[in-house]
Motif scaffolding. Sequence first.
Motif, PDB file in Angstrom:
ATOM      1  N   ALA A 191       0.784  -1.230   0.000  1.00  0.00           N
ATOM      2  CA  ALA A 191       0.000   0.000   0.000  1.00  0.00           C
ATOM      3  C   ALA A 191       0.823   1.290   0.000  1.00  0.00           C
ATOM      4  N   PRO A 192       1.986   1.371   0.697  1.00  0.00           N
ATOM      5  CA  PRO A 192       2.658   2.676   0.811  1.00  0.00           C
ATOM      6  C   PRO A 192       3.079   3.255  -0.532  1.00  0.00           C
ATOM      7  N   ARG A 193       3.014   4.601  -0.627  1.00  0.00           N
ATOM      8  CA  ARG A 193       3.480   5.302  -1.810  1.00  0.00           C
ATOM      9  C   ARG A 193       4.941   5.693  -1.622  1.00  0.00           C
ATOM     10  N   SER A 194       5.618   5.927  -2.750  1.00  0.00           N
ATOM     11  CA  SER A 194       7.070   6.133  -2.710  1.00  0.00           C
ATOM     12  C   SER A 194       7.443   7.606  -2.782  1.00  0.00           C
ATOM     13  N   LEU A 195       8.657   7.879  -2.288  1.00  0.00           N
ATOM     14  CA  LEU A 195       9.270   9.200  -2.373  1.00  0.00           C
ATOM     15  C   LEU A 195      10.743   9.003  -2.655  1.00  0.00           C
ATOM     16  N   VAL A 196      11.283   9.715  -3.643  1.00  0.00           N
ATOM     17  CA  VAL A 196      12.701   9.589  -3.990  1.00  0.00           C
ATOM     18  C   VAL A 196      13.548  10.380  -3.005  1.00  0.00           C
ATOM     19  N   LEU A 197      14.577   9.724  -2.451  1.00  0.00           N
ATOM     20  CA  LEU A 197      15.556  10.447  -1.649  1.00  0.00           C
ATOM     21  C   LEU A 197      16.482  11.209  -2.578  1.00  0.00           C
ATOM     22  N   GLY A 198      16.862  12.413  -2.185  1.00  0.00           N
ATOM     23  CA  GLY A 198      17.597  13.268  -3.107  1.00  0.00           C
ATOM     24  C   GLY A 198      19.079  13.379  -2.885  1.00  0.00           C
ATOM     25  N   ALA A 199      19.639  12.666  -1.877  1.00  0.00           N
ATOM     26  CA  ALA A 199      21.029  12.921  -1.508  1.00  0.00           C
ATOM     27  C   ALA A 199      22.034  12.019  -2.197  1.00  0.00           C
ATOM     28  N   GLU A 200      21.606  10.985  -2.872  1.00  0.00           N
ATOM     29  CA  GLU A 200      22.549   9.989  -3.368  1.00  0.00           C
ATOM     30  C   GLU A 200      23.208  10.416  -4.682  1.00  0.00           C
ATOM     31  N   GLN A 201      24.384   9.858  -4.918  1.00  0.00           N
ATOM     32  CA  GLN A 201      25.134  10.167  -6.117  1.00  0.00           C
ATOM     33  C   GLN A 201      25.079   9.042  -7.141  1.00  0.00           C
ATOM     34  N   SER A 202      25.282   7.804  -6.693  1.00  0.00           N
ATOM     35  CA  SER A 202      25.443   6.704  -7.636  1.00  0.00           C
ATOM     36  C   SER A 202      24.242   5.780  -7.729  1.00  0.00           C
ATOM     37  N   ASN A 203      23.303   5.882  -6.800  1.00  0.00           N
ATOM     38  CA  ASN A 203      22.107   5.045  -6.805  1.00  0.00           C
ATOM     39  C   ASN A 203      20.884   5.938  -6.670  1.00  0.00           C
ATOM     40  N   THR A 204      19.706   5.332  -6.741  1.00  0.00           N
ATOM     41  CA  THR A 204      18.472   6.056  -6.460  1.00  0.00           C
ATOM     42  C   THR A 204      17.684   5.235  -5.452  1.00  0.00           C
ATOM     43  N   SER A 205      17.275   5.869  -4.358  1.00  0.00           N
ATOM     44  CA  SER A 205      16.521   5.168  -3.319  1.00  0.00           C
ATOM     45  C   SER A 205      15.115   5.731  -3.210  1.00  0.00           C
ATOM     46  N   LEU A 206      14.166   4.815  -3.065  1.00  0.00           N
ATOM     47  CA  LEU A 206      12.759   5.169  -2.858  1.00  0.00           C
ATOM     48  C   LEU A 206      12.365   4.781  -1.448  1.00  0.00           C
ATOM     49  N   VAL A 207      11.726   5.694  -0.746  1.00  0.00           N
ATOM     50  CA  VAL A 207      11.175   5.400   0.576  1.00  0.00           C
ATOM     51  C   VAL A 207       9.685   5.199   0.420  1.00  0.00           C
ATOM     52  N   TYR A 208       9.190   4.066   0.926  1.00  0.00           N
ATOM     53  CA  TYR A 208       7.758   3.749   0.877  1.00  0.00           C
ATOM     54  C   TYR A 208       7.166   3.942   2.262  1.00  0.00           C
ATOM     55  N   GLY A 209       6.403   5.052   2.413  1.00  0.00           N
ATOM     56  CA  GLY A 209       5.813   5.353   3.704  1.00  0.00           C
ATOM     57  C   GLY A 209       6.887   5.413   4.770  1.00  0.00           C
ATOM     58  N   ASP A 210       6.614   4.764   5.904  1.00  0.00           N
ATOM     59  CA  ASP A 210       7.637   4.655   6.945  1.00  0.00           C
ATOM     60  C   ASP A 210       8.062   3.207   7.125  1.00  0.00           C
ATOM     61  N   ALA A 211       7.888   2.398   6.040  1.00  0.00           N
ATOM     62  CA  ALA A 211       8.131   0.964   6.157  1.00  0.00           C
ATOM     63  C   ALA A 211       9.398   0.498   5.452  1.00  0.00           C
ATOM     64  N   TYR A 212       9.617   0.926   4.186  1.00  0.00           N
ATOM     65  CA  TYR A 212      10.679   0.343   3.372  1.00  0.00           C
ATOM     66  C   TYR A 212      11.521   1.424   2.709  1.00  0.00           C
ATOM     67  N   ILE A 213      12.760   1.035   2.408  1.00  0.00           N
ATOM     68  CA  ILE A 213      13.598   1.841   1.530  1.00  0.00           C
ATOM     69  C   ILE A 213      14.160   0.896   0.477  1.00  0.00           C
ATOM     70  N   CYS A 214      13.964   1.255  -0.783  1.00  0.00           N
ATOM     71  CA  CYS A 214      14.402   0.422  -1.900  1.00  0.00           C
ATOM     72  C   CYS A 214      15.494   1.157  -2.665  1.00  0.00           C
ATOM     73  N   LYS A 215      16.680   0.571  -2.673  1.00  0.00           N
ATOM     74  CA  LYS A 215      17.821   1.159  -3.368  1.00  0.00           C
ATOM     75  C   LYS A 215      17.968   0.491  -4.728  1.00  0.00           C
ATOM     76  N   LEU A 216      17.917   1.295  -5.802  1.00  0.00           N
ATOM     77  CA  LEU A 216      18.144   0.793  -7.156  1.00  0.00           C
ATOM     78  C   LEU A 216      19.540   1.196  -7.593  1.00  0.00           C
ATOM     79  N   PHE A 217      20.296   0.208  -8.034  1.00  0.00           N
ATOM     80  CA  PHE A 217      21.658   0.458  -8.488  1.00  0.00           C
ATOM     81  C   PHE A 217      21.599   0.926  -9.935  1.00  0.00           C
ATOM     82  N   ARG A 218      21.942   2.174 -10.145  1.00  0.00           N
ATOM     83  CA  ARG A 218      21.845   2.735 -11.500  1.00  0.00           C
ATOM     84  C   ARG A 218      22.895   2.107 -12.415  1.00  0.00           C
ATOM     85  N   ARG A 219      24.150   2.158 -12.013  1.00  0.00           N
ATOM     86  CA  ARG A 219      25.204   1.512 -12.799  1.00  0.00           C
ATOM     87  C   ARG A 219      25.277   0.048 -12.374  1.00  0.00           C
TER      88      ARG A 219
END
Length: 443
Positions: free
Chosen positions: A120-148
């Motif tokens: 159910a939780p909706r995502s929000l992109v964290l803005g501080a990273e350089q090499s990856n992109t992380s999404l925070v879902y509500g207050d439950a999960y953080i999903c890190k996607l490896f760009r390279r």
Amino acid sequence: MLDELLAAWIGRQRWFGGKGRPIDEFSIDSDVELTPGLRHLIVAVWQEGSRDRYQILLGERGVLPNRLSHARIGAIGHTCFYDALHDADRTSWLLDGMARNETRSGLRMRHVSGVRIDTAPRSLVLGAEQSNTSLVYGDAYICKLFRRLIPGVNPELEVVTALAARDAPHIAQPYGWIEADLDGVNTTLAIMQEFLTPANDGWDLALASVRDLYASLPQVTAADAGGDFAAEALRLGVATARVHHELASAFPTGVVELHEVKRMAENFRRRLGRAVAEVPALREHVAAIEDAYHRVELLTGEVPVQRVHGDYHLGQVMRTPTDWVVLDFEGEPGQPLAERRALYSPLRDVAGMLRSFDYAARHLLADHPQAEELEPRAQEWADRNRSAFLSGYAEGGGVISAADAALLRAFELSKAVYEVVYEARNRPSWISIPLAAFHPRTT
């Protein structure tokens, strides 16, 4: 057409590793439709004869809402393409796919056995990273996607799942991951873990302590300042030792024999030579650094090695209401996976954290008009917290013998040599921070 749009866009992204160099060739290696209007791409970028691959979550809309204008890639006809990781209406596919252990055209979404994922939780992109992109879902999960993308299982997934299976403390619990085959090798594309809330970043807490000290009256010591960090540094030392114990229990261990120890010292010395050639300010410290490296060559025993964190500093730890949690076990992202999985002395991590205390103490002095006046207070804060961390490390079961102390000092100075070169290239006004590492100290 699409590959041209993507090639022009990718060079401007902060996570793109080839900025400043022309793209010689660009191709889409994998294109998987996840839902209508949402595709997962793996693209190849050729620059100066070498190839890197990146993953993109590609969104398609007829009209792009204003809230997504910053994610726009370009348009072809009546279709607008954008980076869909910024689209909370579309990123639920990550949760859905992992919850269902779904496989889509070679893209495998998996969850850790025995866990339940709330979709159910909706995502929000964290803005501080350089090499990856992380999404925070509500207050439950953080999903890190490896760009390279680097072919192989990411060390962070390997480590946190192994430690979680042992019910190890001091880690963020893993929930799921995404993988695919790259060059015939099972490759980690993303990792989803527990989102630590409420929690505070170790670097931010340390800087708050330093600010309190600098704002105090001149006669107030680091121990008496309102934001004294030493108790937290001690707890962090305990947590670090326990993490090292869990790593040694979950993965193979070994020893470095004497001839390999001498080779390690030689490697330190070669890096020092290259650094002095690039940064002449190091030259006056060469004798002291060489002496520390020579003490490593005089060691008479084998050095125990194991899996370690590999990139350990205050920015890699979080203080929850109950204890410290260690994050980002992927090691130094720029290094090959084999190096990041290799066995090292745990003192490498200890040295990294000690260097981080020095950086926290002096970070606020860069370009500070009273830097010279505040330097003794910075040294006092660093020494106090380094000592507390080492005491905590011993309390947690970490062993630092007299021989270990020589190796620890060499690791520290080698790290500081690297930092001098980095600051000279990127932040010249900060070079005094790592240069201070070569002065005599009490810890």
